[in-house]
Design a protein around this motif. Structure first.
Motif, PDB file in Angstrom:
ATOM      1  N   GLU A   1       1.083  -1.211  -0.024  1.00  0.00           N
ATOM      2  CA  GLU A   1       0.044   0.070  -0.063  1.00  0.00           C
ATOM      3  C   GLU A   1       1.032   1.267   0.265  1.00  0.00           C
ATOM      4  OE1 GLU A   1      -2.593  -0.550   3.418  1.00  0.00           O
ATOM      5  OE2 GLU A   1      -3.988  -1.595   2.334  1.00  0.00           O
TER       6      GLU A   1
ATOM      7  N   ASP B   1      -7.705  -6.377   6.422  1.00  0.00           N
ATOM      8  CA  ASP B   1      -8.625  -5.714   5.521  1.00  0.00           C
ATOM      9  C   ASP B   1      -7.595  -4.787   4.374  1.00  0.00           C
ATOM     10  OD1 ASP B   1     -10.610  -4.445   3.902  1.00  0.00           O
ATOM     11  OD2 ASP B   1     -11.624  -3.828   5.735  1.00  0.00           O
ATOM     12  N   SER B   2      -7.571  -5.379   3.228  1.00  0.00           N
ATOM     13  CA  SER B   2      -6.709  -4.520   2.396  1.00  0.00           C
ATOM     14  C   SER B   2      -7.150  -4.747   1.057  1.00  0.00           C
ATOM     15  CB  SER B   2      -5.373  -4.927   2.481  1.00  0.00           C
ATOM     16  OG  SER B   2      -4.435  -3.947   1.362  1.00  0.00           O
ATOM     17  N   THR B   3      -7.075  -4.002   0.028  1.00  0.00           N
ATOM     18  CA  THR B   3      -7.514  -4.345  -1.285  1.00  0.00           C
ATOM     19  C   THR B   3      -6.296  -4.641  -2.096  1.00  0.00           C
ATOM     20  OG1 THR B   3      -7.221  -2.065  -2.226  1.00  0.00           O
ATOM     21  CG2 THR B   3      -9.260  -2.324  -1.354  1.00  0.00           C
TER      22      THR B   3
ATOM     23  N   THR C   1     -10.039 -10.217  -3.154  1.00  0.00           N
ATOM     24  CA  THR C   1      -9.019  -9.750  -2.280  1.00  0.00           C
ATOM     25  C   THR C   1      -9.278 -10.099  -0.710  1.00  0.00           C
ATOM     26  OG1 THR C   1     -10.195  -7.535  -2.329  1.00  0.00           O
ATOM     27  CG2 THR C   1      -8.212  -8.043  -3.984  1.00  0.00           C
TER      28      THR C   1
ATOM     29  N   SER D   1     -10.463  -7.439   1.137  1.00  0.00           N
ATOM     30  CA  SER D   1     -10.844  -6.061   1.089  1.00  0.00           C
ATOM     31  C   SER D   1     -12.417  -6.507   1.634  1.00  0.00           C
ATOM     32  CB  SER D   1     -10.734  -5.554   0.100  1.00  0.00           C
ATOM     33  OG  SER D   1     -11.243  -3.957   0.184  1.00  0.00           O
ATOM     34  N   SER D   2     -12.753  -5.514   2.538  1.00  0.00           N
ATOM     35  CA  SER D   2     -14.394  -5.408   2.799  1.00  0.00           C
ATOM     36  C   SER D   2     -15.125  -4.549   1.899  1.00  0.00           C
ATOM     37  CB  SER D   2     -14.652  -4.830   4.331  1.00  0.00           C
ATOM     38  OG  SER D   2     -14.028  -3.654   4.357  1.00  0.00           O
ATOM     39  N   ASP D   3     -14.310  -3.808   0.960  1.00  0.00           N
ATOM     40  CA  ASP D   3     -14.974  -2.931  -0.008  1.00  0.00           C
ATOM     41  C   ASP D   3     -15.346  -3.804  -1.106  1.00  0.00           C
ATOM     42  OD1 ASP D   3     -15.467  -0.827  -1.730  1.00  0.00           O
ATOM     43  OD2 ASP D   3     -13.607   0.394  -1.487  1.00  0.00           O
TER      44      ASP D   3
ATOM     45  N   TRP E   1     -13.570  -3.123  -4.664  1.00  0.00           N
ATOM     46  CA  TRP E   1     -12.286  -3.760  -4.877  1.00  0.00           C
ATOM     47  C   TRP E   1     -12.302  -5.261  -4.492  1.00  0.00           C
ATOM     48  CZ3 TRP E   1      -9.433  -0.737  -7.928  1.00  0.00           C
ATOM     49  CH2 TRP E   1      -9.681   0.348  -7.971  1.00  0.00           C
TER      50      TRP E   1
ATOM     51  N   ARG F   1      -8.031  -5.094  -8.980  1.00  0.00           N
ATOM     52  CA  ARG F   1      -7.164  -4.534  -8.332  1.00  0.00           C
ATOM     53  C   ARG F   1      -5.791  -4.316  -9.282  1.00  0.00           C
ATOM     54  NH1 ARG F   1      -5.741  -0.354  -6.733  1.00  0.00           N
ATOM     55  NH2 ARG F   1      -7.144  -0.163  -5.109  1.00  0.00           N
TER      56      ARG F   1
END
Length: 651
Positions: free
Chosen positions: A405, A434-436, A534, A536-538, A541, A547
């Motif tokens: 990141e 939690d990361s994209t 991923t 990620s919670s988004d 993404w 990504r």
């Protein structure tokens, strides 16, 4: 503006097209961790010598054969409880599944001495050489003299104890002294001329009709050591004339007349490590000769960048005669000793340190060193699974995510779960992140252990490995065959026997919604990656390929539009940038990476007065808005089937 001052015709080259944007590579893999041997930054000061900084950058290898030469094989490594060589196995799996380029940042947790400096004796294998004294030892014994030379492993680690060195002597069989030019009448006769020898070469003189002995006694196999009193060093008198220097006294003497016998003395050094044998022939004994043994086999920038050892002459620089006598004690393969694996690896070691801006000799280490390599697009820390502490494992993964990141990093991380985790345990592990810019794969994979000798009477030995090396190879293979927009899933994993845990349809229904990518076996379709999400919670993404597509677009545009910096910020520049980006995105759309049946539906590029206020222009800002419609993977393929009759109308 060009100047036109003299009347005439002026030809000028100009461009009527926009500058093109070239897509960056997306399949280069970077890893940081323990290896058996190989380059790693360190700063040592051998006794009595100047500072010796070693500042290697992460090493690029393009095959597992290159990896083995630079970093050793698959043997155990490290001083912790789990000594499996995870990084080497990850490199092997990466190349075995289609990977082509790998950067390795070797991490070594050095043992420090009482002064908090790197301990030479505890990290580096060595082999001191002492020239034997003539005659019986004095009574009482004199204090031990410093060694004439010390062979040292170039890089730290216990693997250095497996290096053996053998030195053999070569004598030229040619007469090296030619006839001198004719002297003028009445002038003294000129000395002979040494043919084909550079300054600082070492020769052995012979009297009368003596025969030049061979370098090695054919009966005993031992070197025929030269007589110290007959050795001479080729020098210069400062006027362009050759002289011979007696190494015992340092006094120059003229070259003897033609007809005298001499032989040119060189040594051949053979360094062996298992099946690897490095031979360095024709090395000179003088320290300033271009082929000097001290230059060819030096620590920093040797002739062979992958050399295993170096010759340290710093403790007590010997004369060529003493150095030769000491070297010839190694007429049989002799092993280095004393190398260790340092201390146990920690998460901070893997993370590493940034390069010191105030000290050019302090290089970046660990993941921080990989951050300096622009080409890397995929990153992993295979040794993170070897930590026994749950806190250490989480810290290592957090460092990997932070690395990906970082601004202008343009890369994605692959997370390995701990070994032998159940579904509940891996879900708990996943919930901590939690990361994209990262993806997690489960479970571990099993291979036939290549380090165990095959026994026909027993079943093959098996070995469980984390998935990062295999999945990174699949990322690279998919990028090359299809493109970065293709999800790296529904792809066969090569080189494995099975998965350690069997993930079924129902079990994946628990894992997939939480962003844990399952590795599954399908009857008749082999072992496959069956997930592309991923951690990620988004929802924007959610998918790895989305990504990575944006990483590819951002990095490509960033790299290829640097020409615009400090250009006049006006409509002409805006139009040029718009055209460049539109041309690039048009090519991307044609590959199938973007949605839409026509370019207007796939992307837009705005760079004009609607994106910049006067305040932006006054402060030197050019703002360009780019919108793209990425393609998402068909993760759920749904076919709806129902009954109908011939006279029924289709719903």
């Amino acid at each position: 503006m060009p100047e036109y001052l003299t009347p005439g015709v002026y030809l000028e080259e100009t461009s009527f097209r926009s500058k093109s944007i070239e897509g960056v590579a997306t399949s280069t893999f970077g890893v940081a961790g323990l290896t058996r041997y190989g380059p790693t930054p360190y700063d040592i000061t051998p006794p009595g010598s100047a500072r010796l900084p070693m500042t290697p950058q992460p090493t690029l290898v393009t095959s597992f054969t290159e990896f083995e030469r630079a970093f050793g094989g698959l043997g155990d490594v490290g001083a912790g409880a789990d000594q499996r060589n995870y990084l080497a196995f990850a490199a092997r799996a990466f190349f075995g599944n289609g990977g082509r380029r790998l950067y390795v940042s070797r991490v070594f947790p050095f043992t420090q001495d009482a002064n908090n400096l790197i301990d030479l004796t505890a990290n580096f294998a060595t082999l001191p050489l002492t020239a034997p004294a003539a005659g019986p030892p004095p009574v009482p014994p004199a204090p031990a003299a410093p060694p004439a030379a010390v062979w040292r492993a170039r890089w730290p680690g216990i693997a250095g104890n497996e290096f053996s060195i053998k030195v053999s002597l070569q004598r030229s069989k040619n007469v090296l002294i030619g006839a001198a030019p004719a002297a003028a009448p009445g002038a003294p006769a000129k000395p002979g001329v040494l043919q084909g020898l550079g300054l600082d070469a070492v020769i052995e003189m012979y009297a009368g009709d003596a025969k030049i002995p061979p370098g090695t006694d054919p009966k005993t196999g031992k070197p025929n050591a030269p007589t110290a009193g007959n050795l001479r060093i080729v020098g210069s008198d400062g006027k362009g004339n050759q002289t011979l220097i007696d190494p015992a006294t340092g006094a120059p003497t003229p070259v003897p007349s033609a007809g005298a016998l001499a032989s040119h003395l060189t040594v051949t050094v053979t360094v062996s490590w298992g099946r690897r044998i490095d031979v360095y022939p024709g090395l000179e004994l003088g320290t300033t000769h271009p082929r000097s043994i001290a230059k060819v086999l030096q620590a920093a920038d040797p002739t062979d960048e992958s050399s295993l050892v170096w010759l340290d002459l710093s403790s007590a620089p010997p004369s060529p005669a003493d150095l030769l006598t000491a070297l010839l004690t190694l007429n049989q393969p002799t092993y280095l000793a004393g190398g260790t694996e340092g201390v146990a690896l920690s998460a901070d070691d893997v993370k590493g340190e940034k390069a010191d801006p105030d000290d050019v000799n302090k290089a970046a280490t660990g993941l921080e060193a990989l951050l300096e390599v622009e080409d890397i697009a995929i990153v992993a820390s295979p040794n993170a699974v070897s930590f026994s502490s749950e806190g250490e494992r989480k810290t290592a993964v957090d460092d990997l995510i932070a690395h990906c990141e970082a601004p202008h990093a343009y890369r994605i991380g692959i997370i390995d779960p701990p070994e032998n985790q159940s579904l509940s345990e891996v879900r708990t592990f996943r919930s901590q992140f939690d990361s994209t810019y990262a993806a997690l794969y489960y479970p571990w994979l099993e291979i036939v252990d290549p380090t165990v000798k095959v026994d026909p009477s027993a079943a093959p030995a098996r070995l469980a490995l984390p998935p990062s090396g295999f999945t990174a190879g699949i990322y690279a293979r998919t990028d090359v065959q299809r493109g970065v927009h293709k999800a790296p899933a529904n792809e066969v994993i090569l080189g494995i026997t099975k998965f350690v845990q069997n993930v079924t349809y129902d079990r994946q229904a628990v894992l997939n919604p939480e962003g844990i990518n399952a590795l599954r076996f399908f009857e008749g379709r082999a072992n496959r990656v069956w997930g592309a999400r991923t951690v990620s919670s988004d929802p924007e993404w959610k998918y790895v390929n989305v990504r990575r597509l944006f990483i590819y677009l951002e990095h490509s545009i960033d790299k290829s539009t640097q020409w615009a910096v400090f250009e006049p910020n006006n409509e002409r520049l805006w139009a040029s940038i718009r055209q460049s980006i539109e041309d690039f995105l048009l090519v991307v759309w044609r590959t199938g990476a973007l949605m839409g049946t026509k370019p207007e539906e796939a992307f837009f590029v705005r760079c004009d007065r609607t994106t910049m206020a006067q305040n932006d222009l006054d402060n030197g800002r050019l703002i360009c808005l780019i919108g793209v419609a990425p393609t998402y993977p068909a993760e759920f393929v749904i076919f709806r089937i129902g009954q109908w009759t011939a006279d029924a109308q289709q719903a």
